[in-house]
Design a protein around this motif. Structure first.
Motif, PDB file in Angstrom:
ATOM      1  N   LYS A 109       0.829  -1.209   0.000  1.00  0.00           N
ATOM      2  CA  LYS A 109       0.000   0.000   0.000  1.00  0.00           C
ATOM      3  C   LYS A 109       0.860   1.256   0.000  1.00  0.00           C
ATOM      4  O   LYS A 109       1.938   1.293   0.590  1.00  0.00           O
ATOM      5  CB  LYS A 109      -0.917   0.022   1.227  1.00  0.00           C
ATOM      6  N   VAL A 110       0.339   2.278  -0.667  1.00  0.00           N
ATOM      7  CA  VAL A 110       0.915   3.617  -0.638  1.00  0.00           C
ATOM      8  C   VAL A 110      -0.232   4.580  -0.401  1.00  0.00           C
ATOM      9  O   VAL A 110      -1.228   4.556  -1.135  1.00  0.00           O
ATOM     10  CB  VAL A 110       1.622   3.983  -1.952  1.00  0.00           C
ATOM     11  N   TYR A 111      -0.109   5.395   0.626  1.00  0.00           N
ATOM     12  CA  TYR A 111      -1.156   6.374   0.911  1.00  0.00           C
ATOM     13  C   TYR A 111      -0.718   7.736   0.402  1.00  0.00           C
ATOM     14  O   TYR A 111       0.340   8.239   0.758  1.00  0.00           O
ATOM     15  CB  TYR A 111      -1.460   6.430   2.406  1.00  0.00           C
ATOM     16  N   ASN A 112      -1.530   8.309  -0.459  1.00  0.00           N
ATOM     17  CA  ASN A 112      -1.198   9.589  -1.062  1.00  0.00           C
ATOM     18  C   ASN A 112      -1.191  10.720  -0.044  1.00  0.00           C
ATOM     19  O   ASN A 112      -2.013  10.749   0.872  1.00  0.00           O
ATOM     20  CB  ASN A 112      -2.211   9.941  -2.153  1.00  0.00           C
ATOM     21  N   LEU A 113      -0.259  11.648  -0.230  1.00  0.00           N
ATOM     22  CA  LEU A 113      -0.288  12.903   0.501  1.00  0.00           C
ATOM     23  C   LEU A 113      -0.954  13.938  -0.394  1.00  0.00           C
ATOM     24  O   LEU A 113      -0.639  14.051  -1.578  1.00  0.00           O
ATOM     25  CB  LEU A 113       1.133  13.345   0.859  1.00  0.00           C
ATOM     26  N   THR A 114      -1.890  14.680   0.147  1.00  0.00           N
ATOM     27  CA  THR A 114      -2.658  15.636  -0.632  1.00  0.00           C
ATOM     28  C   THR A 114      -1.746  16.639  -1.326  1.00  0.00           C
ATOM     29  O   THR A 114      -0.847  17.211  -0.712  1.00  0.00           O
ATOM     30  CB  THR A 114      -3.653  16.386   0.274  1.00  0.00           C
ATOM     31  N   ASN A 115      -1.984  16.823  -2.629  1.00  0.00           N
ATOM     32  CA  ASN A 115      -1.299  17.837  -3.434  1.00  0.00           C
ATOM     33  C   ASN A 115       0.195  17.617  -3.576  1.00  0.00           C
ATOM     34  O   ASN A 115       0.925  18.541  -3.909  1.00  0.00           O
ATOM     35  CB  ASN A 115      -1.542  19.244  -2.849  1.00  0.00           C
ATOM     36  N   GLN A 116       0.684  16.404  -3.334  1.00  0.00           N
ATOM     37  CA  GLN A 116       2.105  16.160  -3.535  1.00  0.00           C
ATOM     38  C   GLN A 116       2.371  15.735  -4.974  1.00  0.00           C
ATOM     39  O   GLN A 116       1.509  15.200  -5.657  1.00  0.00           O
ATOM     40  CB  GLN A 116       2.621  15.101  -2.563  1.00  0.00           C
ATOM     41  N   LEU A 117       3.592  15.982  -5.419  1.00  0.00           N
ATOM     42  CA  LEU A 117       3.947  15.774  -6.811  1.00  0.00           C
ATOM     43  C   LEU A 117       3.853  14.312  -7.230  1.00  0.00           C
ATOM     44  O   LEU A 117       3.206  13.979  -8.226  1.00  0.00           O
ATOM     45  CB  LEU A 117       5.372  16.298  -7.042  1.00  0.00           C
TER      46      LEU A 117
END
Length: 500
Positions: free
Chosen positions: A420-428
């Motif tokens: 799993k990879v959890y996205n960070l908001t607005n990261q590239l």
């Protein structure tokens, strides 16, 4: 502390950073503020930021830059991703594409379905389910309806600065030729003016430092310290050279790892950009130069140019009435082509926070967001060096054995254990980028999400085959990359810039 209303913006330095700032500010705020850019033709720029990422398309759309005109003027080609060679181990190749891979379920990402497919012998290579990767490998490209393909550019950075200058001057920007001899300070500690070598004094309310590694304003005048990240990023030198083209350009960059170095190959319409990035503790300049010149293709157009850098960032990108962009604010290295993106990010955040009067609340918020952005990019770049099977040189052993930032350690451990990879908001770099690089560098998750187990083998096979079939069908209908470029944006020389 008394400050003037921001009505005069002074950009110190040209190059990519200065002229991107000039273009954005003049296009959006040129009717309300006076914008002056100071640069000298006698001072060169680093000028090796020739590969970009898809966020540049957004920047151009926001300020109404015509893509065909831009690509023709900068002799640009298309970039669909990066091919990494010898990074996991010598002889191994993988690809980091700009697209998405497969189709996610709300409960689990596509990688979990693919992992089960591999377990059951039903899935092909991960890249078979990504349009951009398949198109890159077959050397094909075309614009698709509804922005159906993600891409960026290879461009001539010198021509890009020239293009942005012409664009900016249409919206009232004033360019002043001259060398900055002094940064004059006000009694309250702000910057008051730039004093040039001919005595000209350029006063302003807000100053943008685009003076590159010299950091004349943010560093020398205001004393903002530089945070050194060389314990995580060992490379500190580069040599760049341009060569004549020997074949039609491919729609991707090649990054080829060596013993204590890596080389880039960036194909433009009229030439190729080449370079070697290396750790000076493990490789001297003469060795690096010989490796580069012995492996390039085509006749050199320029003399090899040495560039020194220290990976890291300013502890604050905005100090008092000065905002640093580009190399003045920090630099990692060109591995994932993020330099232009970080310039763009800094400009966008500045426009969003543009103050009536410079205030500390806006400054603190800007610095916090920019630090998050750069640390995110730092972690992604360090990932390529740290997660590797290579132990064949001291350089690679040190990279593999070093302690990495805790933020990166968490991402690696989470994926290795759960997939799993959890996205960070607005990261590239979004989930698919992390997955492609982590799997490409050799991480196979020990466990996966149980959602795919709800599918039987026939259903899972139909699901996977439908995706790869759609990708294959679309790519087969795309023209050859260079055929498309020749018809869409054939290169042209710019008209002479009017004297200022």
């Amino acid at each position: 502390m008394q400050r003037n209303r921001v009505r005069r913006v002074v950009i110190a330095g040209g190059g990519t950073a200065g002229w991107m700032a000039a273009a954005a500010l003049s296009r959006t705020l040129g009717k309300y503020i006076d914008i002056t850019l100071v640069e000298s033709d006698d001072i060169g720029t680093v000028g090796v930021g020739e590969a970009t990422i898809p966020t540049l398309l957004t920047f151009h759309r926001l300020i109404d830059i015509n893509e065909q005109e831009f690509m023709a003027a900068t002799h640009a080609t298309i970039k669909l991703g990066i091919q990494f060679e010898n990074w996991r181990h010598v002889g191994h190749t993988y690809f980091h594409s700009f697209g998405t891979t497969g189709r996610d379920h709300w409960s689990a990402g596509f990688q979990h379905f693919w992992l089960k497919g591999r377990e059951r012998g039903l899935a092909g290579e991960y890249g078979e389910y990504c349009l951009e990767l398949s198109a890159a490998m077959q050397g094909r490209f075309s614009h698709l309806p509804n922005n159906g393909i993600n891409y960026a550019y290879h461009l001539d950075s010198t021509r890009y600065a020239q293009f942005l200058r012409r664009f900016s001057e249409r919206y009232g920007l004033r360019r002043v030729e001259g060398v900055i001899e002094e940064v004059a300070m006000a009694e309250n500690g702000d910057i008051q003016a730039l004093v040039l070598n001919d005595g000209t004094r350029i006063e302003g309310d807000l100053f943008i430092d685009c003076t590159g590694f010299r950091a004349l304003l943010i560093g020398k005048a205001l004393g903002v310290e530089y945070e050194d990240w060389s314990h995580w990023l060992l490379t500190d030198s580069a040599i760049a050279v341009q060569t004549e083209s020997v074949r039609d350009p491919v729609p991707y960059v090649r990054c080829i790892a060596g013993g204590a170095d890596w080389q880039w190959r960036i194909p433009l319409q009229h030439r190729a950009g080449n370079g070697i990035v290396y750790a000076s503790r493990y490789m001297d300049d003469d060795t690096a130069r010989k490796i580069l010149m012995n492996t390039i293709e085509g006749v050199p157009r320029t003399e090899p140019r040495l560039i020194r850098f220290k990976p890291g960032q300013r502890k604050r990108c905005w100090e008092r009435n000065c905002v640093a962009l580009g190399l003045a604010s920090g630099f990692l290295e060109p591995l994932e082509s993020t330099n232009i993106h970080l310039i763009q990010r800094g400009i966008t955040r500045l426009l969003q926070a543009f103050p009536e009067i410079v205030n500390q609340v806006e400054i603190d918020e800007y610095n916090s967001r920019m630090r998050e952005d750069l640390e995110h990019v730092r972690d992604f770049v360090v990932l390529h060096y740290h997660v590797t099977d290579r132990r064949d040189t001291g350089f690679w052993r040190e990279c593999a054995e070093m302690s990495v930032p805790s933020s990166l350690r968490h991402v690696i451990d989470l994926f290795a254990e759960t997939g799993k990879v959890y996205n960070l908001t607005n990261q590239l770099f979004a989930e698919n980028s992390w997955i492609q690089v982590m799997m490409g560098q050799g991480i196979t998750p020990r466990h996966r999400h149980p959602a795919p187990d709800l599918m039987g083998d026939p259903e899972l096979k139909r699901f996977l085959d439908a995706i790869s079939g759609s990708v294959s069908n679309t790519v087969s209908r795309l023209p050859a990359h260079m055929d498309y470029i020749r018809s869409y944006c054939p290169m042209k020389e710019p008209a002479a810039t009017a004297a200022v």
